[in-house]
Design an enzyme around this catalytic site. Structure first.
Site, PDB file in Angstrom:
ATOM      1  CD  GLU A 104      30.431  49.943  43.231  1.00 14.03           C
ATOM      2  OE1 GLU A 104      30.110  50.335  44.376  1.00 14.03           O
ATOM      3  OE2 GLU A 104      31.587  49.634  42.926  1.00 14.03           O
ATOM      4  CD  GLU A 161      37.160  47.967  40.201  1.00 14.26           C
ATOM      5  OE1 GLU A 161      37.352  48.636  41.224  1.00 14.26           O
ATOM      6  OE2 GLU A 161      37.113  46.724  40.193  1.00 14.26           O
ATOM      7  CB  THR A 168      32.852  43.991  34.475  1.00  7.28           C
ATOM      8  OG1 THR A 168      32.878  42.591  34.158  1.00  7.28           O
ATOM      9  CG2 THR A 168      33.330  44.791  33.277  1.00  7.28           C
ATOM     10  CG  ASN A 169      32.247  43.016  41.154  1.00  4.00           C
ATOM     11  OD1 ASN A 169      31.357  42.159  41.118  1.00  4.00           O
ATOM     12  ND2 ASN A 169      33.048  43.150  42.198  1.00  4.00           N
TER      13      ASN A 169
END
Length: 305
Positions: free
Chosen positions: A115, A119, A133-134
């Site tokens: 993923e 966000e 962010t991730n």
């Protein structure tokens, strides 16, 4: 898309203004043409009655109320490319509301998913939005970064983009790189860089008042509902995954987004990125030694290479 540490600060007005002017003057060769209509590219995931379009069909709106939110996903999966969308975020009192714009290898929070997340964390009226962010690899995330912005993302549309190839992931805001996440063959087992699984692109709006605003201290004010995020000008230049013989497994570099110039930042992009790092970073997991006494492998990889 969970997070474990919530830190919110703000940059000075003068610094933000300076960065804004720097970004306006920055040049870039990155370009992508908006592709077709919403129906050509996306399916509604849930709550179709919370999805609307403008009369000409060019603007798409997702809404959240105390019953449900809404979301959409691309009809096709991609492995590597350039993905871009213009968003205008929920205005006013948006505490507790999250607008997510992300890529994922599964339709759901599967335990083995890859993923790539944007966000947008809402806030009380007058307080700044925070972008989180991730990156997930095989179901493991906890690679959060948070940034403030040099503009109000609720007043107009701004472009949020992802460049993804086997060498780097770059998160862009209005062509300005705010995060660079590098791959490296020097790191054992490559348990950090998502480069094997094709992904859909998603967006959704949902209630996350248990963590999104001041660590969950600020709750969603449902009297202000519905909360609406708007979208337009989706553009993709990527390798569409087609079974059983996807072209995306090729190691050739025929596409601009997987050629040498896309493997690292340009000189101008490095200047913009340096300003972002100095002035807009709110939280960086690679600098959180309390949370990670032994920092993850990828934190040792230079984003400047």
């Amino acid at each position: 898309m969970e997070t474990e540490r919530r830190i919110i600060t703000s940059c000075s007005a003068m610094t933000a203004l300076f960065l804004f002017m720097t970004a306006l003057m920055a040049s870039s060769s990155i370009a992508a043409t908006p592709t077709q209509s919403f129906e050509d590219n996306f399916n509604i995931m849930w709550s179709e009655n919370h999805f609307t379009t403008s009369d000409d069909g060019e603007i798409w709106n997702l809404s959240l109320d105390n019953d449900t939110g809404c979301g959409f996903q691309t009809k096709h999966m991609y492995r590597f490319g350039w993905f871009s969308m213009k968003l205008k975020l929920v205005g006013g009192d948006s505490a507790g509301v999250v607008t997510a714009y992300y890529m994922c290898s599964e339709n759901g929070a599967g335990p083995e998913r890859d993923e790539i997340d944007f966000e947008f964390l809402g806030n009380r009226t007058g307080q700044p939005y925070i972008i989180q962010t991730n990156v997930y690899k095989n179901g493991t995330g906890n690679r959060e970064m948070r940034h403030s912005l040099w503009f109000d993302p609720t007043k107009d549309y701004h472009t949020y983009s992802i460049l993804w190839n086997n060498h780097q992931l770059v998160f862009f805001v209005d062509r300005v790189p705010i995060r660079v996440y590098k791959n490296s063959d020097k790191v054992p087992n490559n348990d950090f860089f998502p480069n094997q699984k094709p992904m859909y692109l998603f967006s959704s709006i949902w209630n996350a008042d248990d963590w999104a605003t001041r660590g969950g201290l600020e709750k969603t004010d449902w009297k202000k509902a519905p909360f609406v995020s708007s979208y337009k000008d989706f553009a993709v230049e990527g390798c569409r995954w087609k079974d059983p013989f996807p072209a995306c497994v090729s190691t050739t570099t025929e596409n601009w987004w997987d050629q040498y110039d896309a493997w690292h930042l340009s000189k101008t992009q490095k200047m913009d990125y340096a300003w972002v790092q100095r002035n807009l970073v709110v939280y960086d997991y690679c600098k959180d030694s309390e949370r990670f006494p032994t920092l993850p492998w990828e934190c040792s990889i230079s984003p400047w290479a």
